[in-house]
Design a protein around this motif. Structure first.
Motif, PDB file in Angstrom:
ATOM      1  N   ASP A  49       0.648   4.252  -0.802  1.00 36.24           N
ATOM      2  CA  ASP A  49      -0.324   5.962  -0.109  1.00 36.24           C
ATOM      3  C   ASP A  49       0.611   5.888   1.262  1.00 36.24           C
ATOM      4  O   ASP A  49       1.230   6.746   2.363  1.00 36.24           O
ATOM      5  N   ARG A  50       0.098   4.051   1.735  1.00 35.93           N
ATOM      6  CA  ARG A  50       0.391   4.786   3.660  1.00 35.93           C
ATOM      7  C   ARG A  50       2.008   4.308   3.986  1.00 35.93           C
ATOM      8  O   ARG A  50       2.420   5.036   4.521  1.00 35.93           O
ATOM      9  N   ALA A  55       9.141   5.683  -6.702  1.00 34.48           N
ATOM     10  CA  ALA A  55       7.785   6.068  -5.159  1.00 34.48           C
ATOM     11  C   ALA A  55       9.268   7.394  -4.157  1.00 34.48           C
ATOM     12  O   ALA A  55       8.466   8.081  -3.880  1.00 34.48           O
ATOM     13  N   ASP A 109       0.895  -1.059  -0.083  1.00 33.56           N
ATOM     14  CA  ASP A 109      -0.104   0.077  -0.044  1.00 33.56           C
ATOM     15  C   ASP A 109       1.092   1.657   0.162  1.00 33.56           C
ATOM     16  O   ASP A 109       1.391   1.693   1.057  1.00 33.56           O
ATOM     17  N   ASP A 112       3.250   8.110   3.298  1.00 35.48           N
ATOM     18  CA  ASP A 112       2.457   8.698   4.564  1.00 35.48           C
ATOM     19  C   ASP A 112       3.638   9.127   5.465  1.00 35.48           C
ATOM     20  O   ASP A 112       4.113   9.887   5.804  1.00 35.48           O
TER      21      ASP A 112
END
Ligand code: AMP
Ligand code: GLY
Length: 442
Positions: free
Chosen positions: A55-56, A84, A53, A59
């Motif tokens: 995005d997490r 990323a 995941d 973050d």
């Protein structure tokens, strides 16, 4: 100094341990797929999330603002997590997605080596169509009926099928190869090699590769190399950093293949391969061939080699990232190691012991324990998961001395577990030496 470690398993515990021994005393922020009792003790924070995941992950990465990140397993690299993180300004010890193809695509690797003149592959052919009878002709006429079929994407170690082991006869091989093409668009069919397999991992900067000690893994579940394949039941390494069955020319050639491959990757992709270049080799009748590349630390291989590292692992990571890594920064103790994995009794076929309590002996200075698939209750009780539980590493002047240390510890573990007691024992090491000697004198 703050390091973000994205990982799981005993390999992640070994990486965390090597980071923590750095004189730079890094603060470790770990992101793991499951709570790891070993990493918990070392890291300042342990975030348990799905590491796919992104995005997490991003973050947490942005909030913790580390000096650099390290990624343990292949799946996130193959899906572009390095890209990323780099885009978010976080230097990352792991290859970009295009370079991680060295592990995620068997066809890419074989074609890369061929194109750049690295003569290390068995006879092979990449197929992208299921039409016609070309696969049959290649297996029968070029390979003489013995083959290996390789799925062209990551499949958790389950994509490779070998004739005489998983498949029998040309028809079964062709049927599996066609299935691969339908699922992932491509398949590699190659010659089945006979010899002794070993791993040579290098710290890579794109222009330099500095090797770790060579290691031999034992994939079969049971003593005497019997039973199904596993993630690896254990491994050994020798005090001279080669292996007892290899000649000096063999180990030098494997080292050279890693360097040539890193250069081929730079030339092909225009970007440096930064991270761990893990060559899976086989010593055959007439030299060394490449079985496969991985783009990460091996598990168990990392458990053997990282405890021997006496120089600063954080500095090595910085060296990989800024391209200034040299031999003087990478020092491994001249000791032998044997790693034995404790697994649930029913591993790998049944998961019946999941949740059962397990307890471990105190670990002396000449040994290490690295926790894998295991959970920890609030009161410190440890419970089995379904996969490999923990790796014990014995360290000694000889393989046999290291073996006795590891075995002694494994025997004191309490719970419904087992281990492969023959790894690194004189008879099995002798068997490897004899096998290769006979192959080479035929
Ligand atoms: P891999 O998933 O690429 O690690 O392959 C799994 C296992 O398949 C290797 O560890 C080898 O034992 C076997 N294997 C892969 N390629 C070959 C080959 N060309 N010849 C013989 N065995 C192979
Ligand atoms: N030791 C096998 C692997 O890490 O893939």
């Amino acid at each position: 100094m703050k390091v973000l470690l994205i990982t799981s398993s005993a390999r992640g515990h070994a990486i965390a341990d090597a980071l923590a021994r750095s004189p730079q005393k890094p603060e470790i922020i770990a992101i793991c797929t499951s709570r790891n009792p070993g990493i918990r003790k070392i890291a300042k924070e342990q975030h348990v999330i799905d590491i796919m995941d992104f995005d997490r992950v991003l973050d947490i990465a942005k909030k913790s603002n580390p000096d650099f990140a390290i990624i343990g397993p292949e799946d996130p690299m193959g899906s572009g997590l390095t890209d990323a993180l780099q885009a978010a300004g976080i230097p990352t010890v792991a290859p970009l997605k295009s370079l991680a193809r060295i592990e995620s695509s068997k066809g890419f690797t074989r074609e890369l080596l061929e194109k750049h003149g690295v003569d290390a592959s068995p006879k092979f052919k990449v197929f992208t169509s299921t039409e016609g009878s070309e696969m049959n002709t290649f297996i029968d006429q070029v390979l003489g009926g013995d083959y290996v079929i390789k799925y062209d994407a990551l499949k958790g170690g389950k994509g490779v099928k070998v004739s005489g082991e998983h498949l029998n006869g040309t028809e079964e091989g062709v049927a599996y190869a066609k299935e691969c093409v339908k699922e992932c668009g491509k398949v590699v069919i190659e010659e089945k090699l006979v010899g002794q397999e070993f791993s040579l991992l290098s710290f890579a900067t794109g222009t330099t590769c500095i090797d770790m000690p060579a290691v031999q893994d034992h994939k079969r579940a049971f003593e005497g190399d019997t039973g199904p394949n596993t993630g690896g039941m254990g491994t050994y390494s020798d005090s001279n950093h080669s292996l007892p069955f290899l000649t000096k020319a063999d180990i030098n050639r494997a080292s050279e293949i890693n360097k040539l491959t890193a250069k081929a990757l730079l030339d092909e992709c225009g970007e440096p391969f930064v991270g761990i270049l893990y060559g899976g080799f086989i010593a055959v009748k007439d030299g060394i061939r490449l079985i496969e590349y991985n783009a990460r630390f091996g598990d168990p291989e990392a458990l053997n080699v990282l405890p021997l590292l006496t120089s600063d692992f954080v500095a090595i990571c910085q060296g990989m990232l800024n391209g200034n890594l040299d031999e003087s920064m990478v020092k491994f103790e001249k000791k032998a190691t044997v790693c034995m994995y404790i697994t649930p009794e029913g591993y790998p076929d049944n998961k019946d012991q999941r949740g059962e309590v397990v307890s471990f002996p105190e670990v002396p200075n000449n040994a290490r324990i690295f926790y894998g698939d295991i959970s920890e209750e609030e009161d410190g009780t440890l419970k089995l998961g379904g996969s490999r539980t923990a790796g014990f590493v014995g360290i000694g002047n000889t393989i046999s001395e290291a073996q006795q240390v590891a075995q002694n510890l494994c025997e004191q573990v309490k719970g419904p577990v087992r281990f492969r007691s023959d790894i690194g024992t004189p008879p099995i090491v002798e068997k490897r030496i004899k096998m290769l000697r006979e192959l080479r004198t035929k």
